[in-house]
Design an enzyme around this catalytic site. Structure first.
Site, short mmCIF file in Angstrom:
data_model
loop_
_atom_site.label_atom_id
_atom_site.label_comp_id
_atom_site.label_asym_id
_atom_site.label_seq_id
_atom_site.Cartn_x
_atom_site.Cartn_y
_atom_site.Cartn_z
N ALA A 152 0.85 -1.20 0.00
CA ALA A 152 0.00 0.00 0.00
C ALA A 152 0.88 1.25 0.00
O ALA A 152 1.92 1.29 0.66
CB ALA A 152 -0.91 0.00 1.22
N LYS A 153 0.43 2.25 -0.73
CA LYS A 153 1.18 3.51 -0.82
C LYS A 153 0.59 4.47 0.22
O LYS A 153 -0.31 5.26 -0.07
CB LYS A 153 1.09 4.08 -2.24
CG LYS A 153 2.18 5.07 -2.60
CD LYS A 153 2.13 5.38 -4.08
CE LYS A 153 3.17 6.41 -4.47
NZ LYS A 153 4.55 5.90 -4.40
N ILE A 154 1.10 4.35 1.44
CA ILE A 154 0.56 5.05 2.60
C ILE A 154 1.51 6.18 3.02
O ILE A 154 2.73 6.00 3.03
CB ILE A 154 0.34 4.06 3.77
CG1 ILE A 154 -0.61 2.94 3.33
CG2 ILE A 154 -0.20 4.79 5.00
CD1 ILE A 154 -1.95 3.41 2.82
N TYR A 158 6.48 6.72 4.26
CA TYR A 158 7.55 7.45 3.62
C TYR A 158 8.45 8.20 4.58
O TYR A 158 9.43 8.83 4.16
CB TYR A 158 6.96 8.38 2.53
CG TYR A 158 6.64 7.56 1.30
CD1 TYR A 158 7.51 7.52 0.21
CD2 TYR A 158 5.51 6.76 1.25
CE1 TYR A 158 7.24 6.73 -0.89
CE2 TYR A 158 5.23 5.96 0.15
CZ TYR A 158 6.10 5.96 -0.91
OH TYR A 158 5.85 5.15 -2.01
#
Length: 297
Positions: A152-154, A158
């Protein structure tokens, strides 16, 4: 850099000026990094402005939200149409597109009952630049896949990327190379890794990396070019014996790597498989035909 007095955003179903938009300072995304986003690019092509793999990106955005229990009620088609209209309102053709799903005010550690959706667009060159990169192996590793949904690009994920990049730049390098929690090669802070050895390409397998859409495109292009690609678990020693290497991602596109720490790749970049794929990728994104035509939105 990202906006001026005329810049328009898409915010909760409406087009608003960036300078007139507001957000709540008690949102979970601001306090806990609990939100989801995408990085997408549009290109000026012979068929007009095209958003590259728009549907795939928005499907991943919806999947990211689903995995971490963030409600997102927009359809992929609605998001694609809004993006094309937003590009037109900002008079942009070659643009970077940033959809962000952020959560309503809530100081508890529970799933949100409501969210906001913002889409921003701006003119942004290749994120890592055009020159070959000097990497260093990071002291930080990618999070264990049992601690987060690595696919998932949460937003909060980052922080790991920021720490790794900051460490690399503080040491005088261009970017970091991260290992996974088991010590195998993983990826860059914002890009997937490929390396070449004896005419074959190698890339870390899924499971401990973000399944990049650009990575998938590179795999498609490699197949079309008849290049052999092996996906698996590889060690730092593997890349320190490779002939060449490159990173790929929507923001970075395809960018060659000159060295990792003290090891300099011996193969001239323009003679590498990465260069072939860099060229093929640049051609593909500027000649693509999407199912949605800008004249219909």
């Amino acid at each position: 850099m990202y906006f001026n007095n005329e810049t328009v955003l898409y915010l909760d179903g409406k087009f608003v000026k960036a300078t007139e938009s507001t957000t709540d300072l008690y949102g979970q995304t601001l306090h806990y990094g609990y939100g989801a986003f995408e990085g997408i690019r549009s290109y000026e092509t012979e068929h007009g402005t095209k958003v590259f793999k728009a549907e795939e990106h928005y499907e991943r955005l919806k999947k990211s939200c689903e995995l971490v229990k963030i409600p997102l009620d927009y359809t992929v088609q609605e998001l694609v149409e809004a993006t094309y209209e937003l590009l037109e309102k900002n008079n942009l053709k070659n643009a970077y597109i940033r959809p962000l799903v952020y959560c309503a005010p809530n100081m508890s550690l529970t799933k949100p009952t409501s969210v906001s959706l913002m889409i921003a667009v701006w003119d942004w060159g290749a994120y890592l630049g055009e020159k070959l990169l000097r990497l260093t192996v990071s002291s930080y590793c990618r999070p264990h896949p049992k601690s987060i949904h690595i696919e998932a690009k949460i937003c909060g994920h980052y922080v790991n990327s920021i720490l790794a990049t900051t460490e690399a730049k503080d040491k005088g390098f261009d970017e970091a190379l991260l290992l996974d929690s088991d010590g195998f090669l993983a990826e860059g802070p914002g890009a997937n890794l490929f390396f070449e050895k004896e005419g074959k390409l190698f890339t870390p397998q899924l499971g401990n990396i973000l399944p990049g859409i650009t990575r998938s495109t590179v795999l498609e292009l490699a197949e079309q070019l008849g290049l052999e690609v092996q996906q698996g678990n590889f060690t730092k020693e593997d890349i320190l014996q490779a002939d060449s290497a490159f990173y790929c991602g929507t923001a970075a596109e395809v960018v060659g790597i000159a060295s990792v720490d003290d090891y300099h790749f011996p193969l001239e970049w323009k003679k590498s498989l990465g260069y072939q794929l860099q060229t093929a990728y640049a051609q593909k994104v500027r000649n693509t035909v999407n199912t949605l035509n800008t004249e219909t939105v």
